[in-house]
Design an enzyme around this catalytic site. Structure first.
Site, mmCIF file in Angstrom:
data_model
loop_
_atom_site.group_PDB
_atom_site.id
_atom_site.type_symbol
_atom_site.label_atom_id
_atom_site.label_comp_id
_atom_site.label_asym_id
_atom_site.label_seq_id
_atom_site.Cartn_x
_atom_site.Cartn_y
_atom_site.Cartn_z
ATOM 1 N N TYR A 86 12.740 -12.591 13.378
ATOM 2 C CA TYR A 86 13.899 -11.786 13.022
ATOM 3 C C TYR A 86 14.532 -11.174 14.268
ATOM 4 O O TYR A 86 13.839 -10.753 15.189
ATOM 5 C CB TYR A 86 13.530 -10.604 12.128
ATOM 6 C CG TYR A 86 12.765 -10.874 10.879
ATOM 7 C CD1 TYR A 86 12.560 -12.156 10.386
ATOM 8 C CD2 TYR A 86 12.241 -9.803 10.173
ATOM 9 C CE1 TYR A 86 11.851 -12.364 9.222
ATOM 10 C CE2 TYR A 86 11.530 -9.990 9.006
ATOM 11 C CZ TYR A 86 11.328 -11.281 8.535
ATOM 12 O OH TYR A 86 10.622 -11.463 7.385
ATOM 13 N N ASN A 93 15.233 2.927 13.773
ATOM 14 C CA ASN A 93 16.256 1.914 14.023
ATOM 15 C C ASN A 93 17.652 2.525 13.943
ATOM 16 O O ASN A 93 17.870 3.546 13.279
ATOM 17 C CB ASN A 93 16.117 0.765 13.028
ATOM 18 C CG ASN A 93 14.798 0.034 13.180
ATOM 19 O OD1 ASN A 93 14.310 -0.150 14.301
ATOM 20 N ND2 ASN A 93 14.202 -0.358 12.072
ATOM 21 N N ASP A 123 -4.084 -3.042 -0.080
ATOM 22 C CA ASP A 123 -3.941 -3.236 1.359
ATOM 23 C C ASP A 123 -4.398 -4.652 1.689
ATOM 24 O O ASP A 123 -5.434 -5.109 1.192
ATOM 25 C CB ASP A 123 -4.812 -2.210 2.106
ATOM 26 C CG ASP A 123 -4.493 -2.133 3.587
ATOM 27 O OD1 ASP A 123 -4.659 -3.156 4.286
ATOM 28 O OD2 ASP A 123 -4.088 -1.048 4.044
ATOM 29 N N TYR A 142 3.766 -3.527 19.482
ATOM 30 C CA TYR A 142 4.294 -4.151 18.264
ATOM 31 C C TYR A 142 4.567 -5.640 18.491
ATOM 32 O O TYR A 142 4.118 -6.507 17.722
ATOM 33 C CB TYR A 142 5.575 -3.439 17.811
ATOM 34 C CG TYR A 142 6.329 -4.196 16.743
ATOM 35 C CD1 TYR A 142 5.810 -4.306 15.453
ATOM 36 C CD2 TYR A 142 7.546 -4.806 17.021
ATOM 37 C CE1 TYR A 142 6.494 -5.014 14.471
ATOM 38 C CE2 TYR A 142 8.229 -5.505 16.050
ATOM 39 C CZ TYR A 142 7.704 -5.612 14.783
ATOM 40 O OH TYR A 142 8.379 -6.321 13.820
ATOM 41 N N ASN A 185 0.817 -1.217 0.000
ATOM 42 C CA ASN A 185 0.000 0.000 0.000
ATOM 43 C C ASN A 185 0.852 1.270 0.000
ATOM 44 O O ASN A 185 0.318 2.380 -0.010
ATOM 45 C CB ASN A 185 -0.981 0.022 1.178
ATOM 46 C CG ASN A 185 -0.295 0.068 2.536
ATOM 47 O OD1 ASN A 185 0.929 0.201 2.641
ATOM 48 N ND2 ASN A 185 -1.090 -0.052 3.600
ATOM 49 N N LYS A 216 2.735 -9.215 16.924
ATOM 50 C CA LYS A 216 3.442 -10.342 16.304
ATOM 51 C C LYS A 216 3.094 -11.645 17.019
ATOM 52 O O LYS A 216 2.855 -12.682 16.376
ATOM 53 C CB LYS A 216 4.950 -10.099 16.330
ATOM 54 C CG LYS A 216 5.418 -8.989 15.400
ATOM 55 C CD LYS A 216 5.157 -9.327 13.940
ATOM 56 C CE LYS A 216 5.738 -8.292 13.004
ATOM 57 N NZ LYS A 216 5.484 -8.611 11.571
ATOM 58 N N PHE A 241 5.169 -9.717 4.664
ATOM 59 C CA PHE A 241 5.925 -8.653 5.318
ATOM 60 C C PHE A 241 5.051 -7.467 5.719
ATOM 61 O O PHE A 241 5.450 -6.670 6.565
ATOM 62 C CB PHE A 241 7.019 -8.109 4.388
ATOM 63 C CG PHE A 241 8.059 -9.106 3.973
ATOM 64 C CD1 PHE A 241 8.957 -9.606 4.888
ATOM 65 C CD2 PHE A 241 8.158 -9.523 2.651
ATOM 66 C CE1 PHE A 241 9.934 -10.518 4.511
ATOM 67 C CE2 PHE A 241 9.121 -10.425 2.258
ATOM 68 C CZ PHE A 241 10.019 -10.926 3.188
ATOM 69 N N SER A 300 9.131 -11.602 14.854
ATOM 70 C CA SER A 300 10.144 -10.739 15.453
ATOM 71 C C SER A 300 10.624 -11.297 16.781
ATOM 72 O O SER A 300 9.856 -11.935 17.518
ATOM 73 C CB SER A 300 9.542 -9.346 15.671
ATOM 74 O OG SER A 300 10.345 -8.556 16.507
ATOM 75 N N ARG A 318 16.183 4.710 27.415
ATOM 76 C CA ARG A 318 14.758 4.794 27.088
ATOM 77 C C ARG A 318 13.999 3.742 27.887
ATOM 78 O O ARG A 318 14.478 2.606 28.030
ATOM 79 C CB ARG A 318 14.534 4.573 25.597
ATOM 80 C CG ARG A 318 15.071 5.668 24.720
ATOM 81 C CD ARG A 318 14.878 5.355 23.254
ATOM 82 N NE ARG A 318 15.578 4.148 22.851
ATOM 83 C CZ ARG A 318 15.771 3.773 21.589
ATOM 84 N NH1 ARG A 318 15.283 4.527 20.605
ATOM 85 N NH2 ARG A 318 16.428 2.675 21.294
ATOM 86 N N THR A 336 10.972 -9.571 19.221
ATOM 87 C CA THR A 336 10.257 -8.841 20.282
ATOM 88 C C THR A 336 9.220 -9.717 20.975
ATOM 89 O O THR A 336 8.750 -9.353 22.056
ATOM 90 C CB THR A 336 9.568 -7.588 19.721
ATOM 91 O OG1 THR A 336 8.689 -7.954 18.658
ATOM 92 C CG2 THR A 336 10.582 -6.578 19.212
#
Length: 339
Positions: free
Chosen positions: A177, A199, A59, A149, A33, A153, A81, A125, A292, A127
């Protein structure tokens, strides 16, 4: 020639994966998109590979359109992806992340079942692991993401596991990843984030090329080799190859797999900066800032399961990643926008 739908195929990892697919006899079809990508990237892939690359501006939440595209091209597999990917942004905009990442994947899977497309490779991910209970992370590490996020996932992973258990889809590869960086060695395609990079590596590269004045290093008092955060960086081309190997595996060993994709060792922020300075010949000014909230001191992968199940291992080292990142950024100081 096997037709493969690549959602988010105009993005950073998507374009590199299209190059690897075309090099290995697959026929990718791209859906994007263009919220966080550029059609120019697809033109670069066509030039780089000298292949046709059908693409659609669409989309994944448009189930009917995705179903039509899958049927039109008789796609046997999907590499997924498409989605939103910035941790900090997900904290500020959680509903957008659940919509794009969870509802989008639900829509895509519905379209696949309607179209009879049976094979699915999912971009997950590290994460999903959250704070490390032990290191390196193996695929059996507890799953406890610390931000929206990562939650999206993990939610998709759980949805896929339920779909597998139902028997509706069994050829599913979940690829977790770690930290992809680098670019194609030609410098024709690479990471081109919209706005301020979220990043580390694209930010470093933009400082080197003069787009930003200095790099903020968030925390230099972690219990690491030099006090800065440690991550498992892997070359985007190594990452792209893993997706092709996942498709290959479905042919010889059908069924679901979940694997980590990383090098198996970590590099600190300062180690990456020094490697990039050496590759580029440019100094990277630094500002040390406070930690952070939510940042993890260090993590890296155990990638042995990817080697066992896919025959994959990372081939490029940090110097290679920095060299190729600089080739991309120095040739494209303003990304695809200047093309």
């Amino acid at each position: 020639m096997k037709q493969v739908l690549v959602t988010g195929g105009a993005g950073y990892i998507g374009t590199h994966t299209c190059v690897e697919l075309l090099a290995r006899g697959y026929s990718p079809v791209v859906v994007d998109n263009f919220v966080n990508s550029s059609p120019v990237a697809l033109d670069r892939v066509r030039r780089l590979t000298n292949h046709e690359l059908p693409s659609y501006e669409a989309d994944v939440r448009d189930t009917a359109q995705i179903t039509d595209i899958l049927k039109k091209h008789n796609c046997e597999a999907v590499i997924h992806f498409a989605g939103l990917k910035a941790v900090g942004d997900s904290v500020a905009r959680p509903l957008e992340y659940y919509s794009a990442n969870v509802i989008g994947t639900h829509s895509l899977l519905t379209a696949m079942i309607d179209a009879g497309t049976a094979q699915f490779v999912f971009s997950s991910s590290a994460t999903v692991y959250g704070e490390p209970v032990f290191l390196p992370y193996t695929e059996t590490h507890p799953l406890s993401p610390t931000n929206p996020y990562g939650q999206t996932k993990l939610t998709v992973e759980l949805m896929l596991n339920d779909l597998i258990a139902s028997g509706a889809m069994t050829d599913v590869a979940i690829l977790r990843y770690f930290n992809p960086i680098g670019a194609h060695e030609s410098g024709m395609i690479g990471e081109d984030p919209h706005g301020v990079p979220n990043n580390l590596m694209p930010y470093v590269a933009q400082v080197a090329v003069g787009r930003r004045p200095a790099l903020n290093v968030f925390g230099d008092d972690y219990d690491t080799v030099d006090g800065t955060g440690v991550r498992d960086y892997l070359h985007v081309v190594d990452l792209a190859r893993a997706h092709v190997l996942a498709l290959n595996r479905f042919s010889r060993a059908p069924g679901p797999i979940t694997v980590n994709l990383g090098t198996g060792h970590g590099s600190s922020v300062l180690e990456l900066v020094r490697a990039f300075e050496q590759a580029s010949g440019r100094d990277i000014p630094l500002n040390i800032a406070p930690r952070r909230p939510g940042d993890i001191a260090a993590f890296w992968a155990d990638p042995s399961q990817a080697e066992s199940l896919l025959g994959w291992r990372a081939e490029f080292d940090l110097a290679d990643m920095c060299r190729d990142q600089w080739a991309w950024q120095s040739q494209n100081p303003h990304g695809f926008s200047a093309s």
